[in-house]
Design an enzyme around this catalytic site. Structure first.
Site, PDB file in Angstrom:
ATOM      1  N   HIS A   1       0.846  -1.189   0.000  1.00 46.33           N
ATOM      2  CA  HIS A   1       0.000   0.000   0.000  1.00 46.33           C
ATOM      3  C   HIS A   1       0.890   1.251   0.000  1.00 46.33           C
ATOM      4  CE1 HIS A   1      -4.127  -1.633   1.517  1.00 46.33           C
ATOM      5  NE2 HIS A   1      -3.543  -2.469   0.671  1.00 46.33           N
TER       6      HIS A   1
ATOM      7  N   TYR B   1      -9.365   5.457   7.679  1.00 47.00           N
ATOM      8  CA  TYR B   1      -9.660   5.734   9.095  1.00 47.00           C
ATOM      9  C   TYR B   1     -10.660   6.894   9.125  1.00 47.00           C
ATOM     10  CZ  TYR B   1      -5.214   3.308  10.243  1.00 47.00           C
ATOM     11  OH  TYR B   1      -4.195   2.390  10.389  1.00 47.00           O
TER      12      TYR B   1
ATOM     13  N   PRO C   1      -4.575   0.364  18.765  1.00 43.58           N
ATOM     14  CA  PRO C   1      -4.278  -0.084  17.392  1.00 43.58           C
ATOM     15  C   PRO C   1      -4.460   0.989  16.320  1.00 43.58           C
ATOM     16  CG  PRO C   1      -6.288  -1.093  18.216  1.00 43.58           C
ATOM     17  CD  PRO C   1      -5.683  -0.347  19.355  1.00 43.58           C
TER      18      PRO C   1
ATOM     19  N   LYS D   1       0.669   0.061  15.209  1.00 38.96           N
ATOM     20  CA  LYS D   1       2.044  -0.029  15.714  1.00 38.96           C
ATOM     21  C   LYS D   1       2.325  -1.252  16.584  1.00 38.96           C
ATOM     22  CE  LYS D   1       3.254   3.232  13.489  1.00 38.96           C
ATOM     23  NZ  LYS D   1       3.786   2.635  12.302  1.00 38.96           N
TER      24      LYS D   1
ATOM     25  N   TYR E   1       3.723   6.438  10.126  1.00 44.17           N
ATOM     26  CA  TYR E   1       2.852   5.322   9.731  1.00 44.17           C
ATOM     27  C   TYR E   1       3.656   4.209   9.051  1.00 44.17           C
ATOM     28  CZ  TYR E   1      -1.483   2.991   8.392  1.00 44.17           C
ATOM     29  OH  TYR E   1      -2.505   2.064   8.279  1.00 44.17           O
TER      30      TYR E   1
HETATM   31  P1  FAS Z   1       1.290 -11.659  21.972  1.00 44.01           P
HETATM   32  O1  FAS Z   1       0.287 -11.321  23.033  1.00 44.01           O
HETATM   33  O2  FAS Z   1       0.878 -11.698  20.555  1.00 44.01           O
HETATM   34  O3  FAS Z   1       1.897 -13.123  22.293  1.00 44.01           O
HETATM   35  C1  FAS Z   1       2.189 -13.503  23.609  1.00 44.01           C
HETATM   36  C2  FAS Z   1       2.177 -15.028  23.664  1.00 44.01           C
HETATM   37  O4  FAS Z   1       2.577 -15.416  24.987  1.00 44.01           O
HETATM   38  C3  FAS Z   1       0.791 -15.592  23.436  1.00 44.01           C
HETATM   39  O5  FAS Z   1       0.850 -16.640  22.492  1.00 44.01           O
HETATM   40  C4  FAS Z   1       0.372 -16.090  24.816  1.00 44.01           C
HETATM   41  O6  FAS Z   1      -0.443 -17.260  24.740  1.00 44.01           O
HETATM   42  C5  FAS Z   1       1.707 -16.412  25.452  1.00 44.01           C
HETATM   43  N1  FAS Z   1       1.676 -16.329  26.914  1.00 44.01           N
HETATM   44  C6  FAS Z   1       1.054 -15.405  27.679  1.00 44.01           C
HETATM   45  N2  FAS Z   1       1.274 -15.649  28.980  1.00 44.01           N
HETATM   46  C7  FAS Z   1       2.061 -16.768  29.030  1.00 44.01           C
HETATM   47  C8  FAS Z   1       2.621 -17.517  30.092  1.00 44.01           C
HETATM   48  N3  FAS Z   1       2.412 -17.172  31.364  1.00 44.01           N
HETATM   49  N4  FAS Z   1       3.369 -18.609  29.788  1.00 44.01           N
HETATM   50  C9  FAS Z   1       3.596 -18.948  28.485  1.00 44.01           C
HETATM   51  N5  FAS Z   1       3.086 -18.274  27.424  1.00 44.01           N
HETATM   52  C10 FAS Z   1       2.320 -17.196  27.709  1.00 44.01           C
HETATM   53  N6  FAS Z   1      -1.592  -4.461  16.760  1.00 44.01           N
HETATM   54  C11 FAS Z   1      -1.595  -3.822  15.574  1.00 44.01           C
HETATM   55  O7  FAS Z   1      -0.532  -3.381  15.121  1.00 44.01           O
HETATM   56  N7  FAS Z   1      -2.769  -3.681  14.876  1.00 44.01           N
HETATM   57  C12 FAS Z   1      -3.957  -4.199  15.347  1.00 44.01           C
HETATM   58  O8  FAS Z   1      -4.982  -4.082  14.714  1.00 44.01           O
HETATM   59  C13 FAS Z   1      -3.994  -4.885  16.567  1.00 44.01           C
HETATM   60  N8  FAS Z   1      -5.156  -5.441  17.045  1.00 44.01           N
HETATM   61  C14 FAS Z   1      -5.132  -6.108  18.241  1.00 44.01           C
HETATM   62  C15 FAS Z   1      -6.290  -6.710  18.766  1.00 44.01           C
HETATM   63  C16 FAS Z   1      -6.274  -7.382  19.989  1.00 44.01           C
HETATM   64  C17 FAS Z   1      -7.535  -8.040  20.529  1.00 44.01           C
HETATM   65  C18 FAS Z   1      -5.075  -7.453  20.738  1.00 44.01           C
HETATM   66  C19 FAS Z   1      -5.036  -8.154  22.080  1.00 44.01           C
HETATM   67  C20 FAS Z   1      -3.913  -6.868  20.219  1.00 44.01           C
HETATM   68  C21 FAS Z   1      -3.940  -6.204  18.972  1.00 44.01           C
HETATM   69  N9  FAS Z   1      -2.783  -5.628  18.429  1.00 44.01           N
HETATM   70  C22 FAS Z   1      -2.774  -4.980  17.247  1.00 44.01           C
HETATM   71  C23 FAS Z   1      -1.549  -5.694  19.112  1.00 44.01           C
HETATM   72  C24 FAS Z   1      -0.969  -7.050  18.844  1.00 44.01           C
HETATM   73  O9  FAS Z   1      -0.834  -7.266  17.478  1.00 44.01           O
HETATM   74  C25 FAS Z   1       0.306  -7.144  19.620  1.00 44.01           C
HETATM   75  O10 FAS Z   1       1.088  -5.978  19.489  1.00 44.01           O
HETATM   76  C26 FAS Z   1       1.147  -8.337  19.227  1.00 44.01           C
HETATM   77  O11 FAS Z   1       0.353  -9.482  19.335  1.00 44.01           O
HETATM   78  C27 FAS Z   1       2.347  -8.364  20.145  1.00 44.01           C
HETATM   79  O12 FAS Z   1       2.991  -9.553  19.957  1.00 44.01           O
HETATM   80  P2  FAS Z   1       3.693 -10.278  21.191  1.00 44.01           P
HETATM   81  O13 FAS Z   1       4.503  -9.301  21.944  1.00 44.01           O
HETATM   82  O14 FAS Z   1       4.339 -11.493  20.620  1.00 44.01           O
HETATM   83  O15 FAS Z   1       2.512 -10.673  22.196  1.00 44.01           O
HETATM   84  C1  PHB Z   2      -6.240  -4.285  10.774  1.00 44.45           C
HETATM   85  O1  PHB Z   2      -6.348  -4.488   9.549  1.00 44.45           O
HETATM   86  O2  PHB Z   2      -6.522  -5.159  11.630  1.00 44.45           O
HETATM   87  C2  PHB Z   2      -5.755  -2.945  11.243  1.00 44.45           C
HETATM   88  C3  PHB Z   2      -5.153  -2.097  10.339  1.00 44.45           C
HETATM   89  C4  PHB Z   2      -4.696  -0.862  10.783  1.00 44.45           C
HETATM   90  C5  PHB Z   2      -4.858  -0.504  12.102  1.00 44.45           C
HETATM   91  C6  PHB Z   2      -5.452  -1.377  13.019  1.00 44.45           C
HETATM   92  C7  PHB Z   2      -5.909  -2.607  12.579  1.00 44.45           C
HETATM   93  O3  PHB Z   2      -4.407   0.707  12.538  1.00 44.45           O
END
Ligand code: FAS
Ligand code: PHB
Length: 390
Positions: A72, A201, A293, A297, A385
């Site tokens: 993009h 957005y 989100p 980032k 961005y």
């Molecule tokens: P993660 O949370 O992805 O991974 C952590 C891992 O550790 C998991 O697999 C978990 O099961 C494991 N774990 C936890 N506790 C443990 C323990 N005690 N023992 C062993 N394992 C354990 N970011 C964006 O950029 N755009 C988005 O749109 C976006 N939407 C999101 C929506 C939701 C609902 C959430 C919760 C986050 C969102 N995020 C988004 C942020 C997300 O993408 C995180 O930044 C990303 O998953 C971070 O990755 P990790 O640091 O690996 O953590």
């Molecule tokens: C998504 O596609 O899940 C998405 C993209 C951009 C954002 C947040 C979520 O800022």
């Protein structure tokens, strides 16, 4: 069991760290509390910064991303049905973002680790991190009722916001910063062509909306909802009605309502824990910081931490130098706080806050007008961005 680095968490940051360290000849064990299927079932981020793509290339895990990811060159903001396209390439001297779901990044990393034969323990219950302040930290976990211990040189807590890593740091050794937003995002995933070719957005009097996608045939939409909303109260029809009410009319008309294959509400918060290290325990990703989100980032910031942490471990094992490990927290936090600022700013400008008065609404409009009138403002948004340099 014994290894050089125990990684807690098989999310994107844990898996990328394991991949980069493995390719550098450093032994790791990943302990994941969930099943492989549960980890891969999460629907989260969708936009990859240029630096993230380079890291995945370095990890040898970018082939499918280059085949299936969408490049993009622009992104849109909409205010009261007025649309502003930001030409990311023109504003940043050619940079772009890649749309490729976090689920796919995680899958690619997980498959690469399995192919390399490096150990991942799924369903590792009750992980405990002990003696992190010594040179011989110990990590233990339970599986099928038996407690196992792993002796290691270092522990990388990549276990997310609710993980055990940050909780293993004595409270007096950590300082935390937090902002909880008075709304959440209700997200819907559907197999239907996206309403637009690029992300939009939208700030609307009814609230924020985001039109995103995962591919040319899979759409990802979000609407801002109040914190007392429950996903079971949102039928697909109600979601699409609200989404269309908030998007510019021509975009709303292009939305193809299709049955949701995932629908969930995520709370929004800004959070940082400092420092990102305690002795031989290092925090990376959501274990150390959370961003709303709105700036896309979260995932990218997590993988940026991994870049710095990998440099630290490689310098330790290859050159016997701990300078990079000692600098890890400060280096990572310098980038974290810039992304926290950008994500907080995007959230503040694009959402309707319950307590907004007329002046606050004018300030949001002025931010939008500033972007259209002042080129440096648009450059600033675009540079953040596409991702700031490591
Ligand atoms: P993660 O949370 O992805 O991974 C952590 C891992 O550790 C998991 O697999 C978990 O099961 C494991 N774990 C936890 N506790 C443990 C323990 N005690 N023992 C062993 N394992 C354990 N970011 C964006 O950029 N755009 C988005 O749109 C976006 N939407 C999101 C929506 C939701 C609902 C959430 C919760 C986050 C969102 N995020 C988004 C942020 C997300 O993408 C995180 O930044 C990303 O998953 C971070 O990755 P990790 O640091 O690996 O953590
Ligand atoms: C998504 O596609 O899940 C998405 C993209 C951009 C954002 C947040 C979520 O800022």
């Amino acid at each position: 069991m014994k290894t050089q680095v125990v990684i807690v968490g098989a999310g994107p940051s844990g898996l990328l760290l394991g991949q980069l360290l493995g390719r550098a000849g450093i032994d790791t064990v990943i302990l994941e509390r969930s099943t492989r299927e549960h980890v891969l079932g999460r629907i989260r981020a969708g936009v990859l910064e240029r630096g993230t793509v380079r890291l995945l290339e370095e990890a040898g895990c970018a082939d499918r991303l280059h085949r299936e990811g969408q490049i993009h060159h622009g992104v849109e903001l909409a205010f009261d049905n007025e649309r502003l396209r930001l030409d990311l390439a023109a504003l940043t001297g050619g940079a772009h973002v890649t749309v490729y779901g976090q689920t796919e990044v995680t899958r690619d990393l997980m498959e690469a680790r399995a192919a390399a034969g490096w150990p991942t323990v799924f369903e590792a219950a009750d992980v405990r991190i002990e003696d992190a302040a010594t040179t011989r930290p110990r990590v233990s976990f339970e599986q099928e009722g038996v407690r196992h211990e792993v002796a290691c040189d270092f522990v990388a807590a990549c276990d997310g916001y609710h993980g055990v890593g940050r909780r293993s740091v004595p409270a007096e050794a950590l300082r935390t910063f937090e902002r909880v937003y008075p709304f959440g995002w209700l997200g819907l995933l559907a197999d239907a062509p996206p309403a637009a070719e690029e992300l939009v957005y939208a700030n609307h009097p009814r609230g924020f909306a985001l039109a995103s996608m995962r591919s040319a045939t899979r759409s990802r939409y979000y609407v801002q909802v109040s914190l007392d909303e429950r996903v079971e109260d949102w039928s697909d029809d109600r979601f699409y009605r609200e989404l269309r009410a908030r998007l510019p009319a021509d975009l709303a008309a292009a939305v193809t309502p299709s049955p949701s294959i995932e629908k969930s509400i995520a709370p929004l918060r800004s959070f940082v824990a400092e420092p990102m290290r305690f002795g031989r325990l290092f925090l990376a990703g959501d274990a150390a910081h959370i961003v709303p989100p709105t700036g896309a980032k979260g995932l990218n910031l997590a993988l940026g931490d991994v870049h710095y942490l990998t440099e630290g471990f490689v310098a330790h094992y290859r050159e016997g130098s701990d300078a990079e490990l000692d600098a890890y927290s400060a280096r990572a936090l310098a980038r974290v706080w810039k992304a926290e600022r950008f994500s907080w700013w995007m959230t503040s400008v694009l959402h309707r806050f319950p307590d907004m008065d007329a002046f606050a609404q004018r300030m949001q409009r002025a931010e939008f007008d500033h972007l259209t009138a002042v080129p440096s403002a648009a450059v600033n948004l675009a540079e953040n961005y596409v991702g700031l340099p490591f």
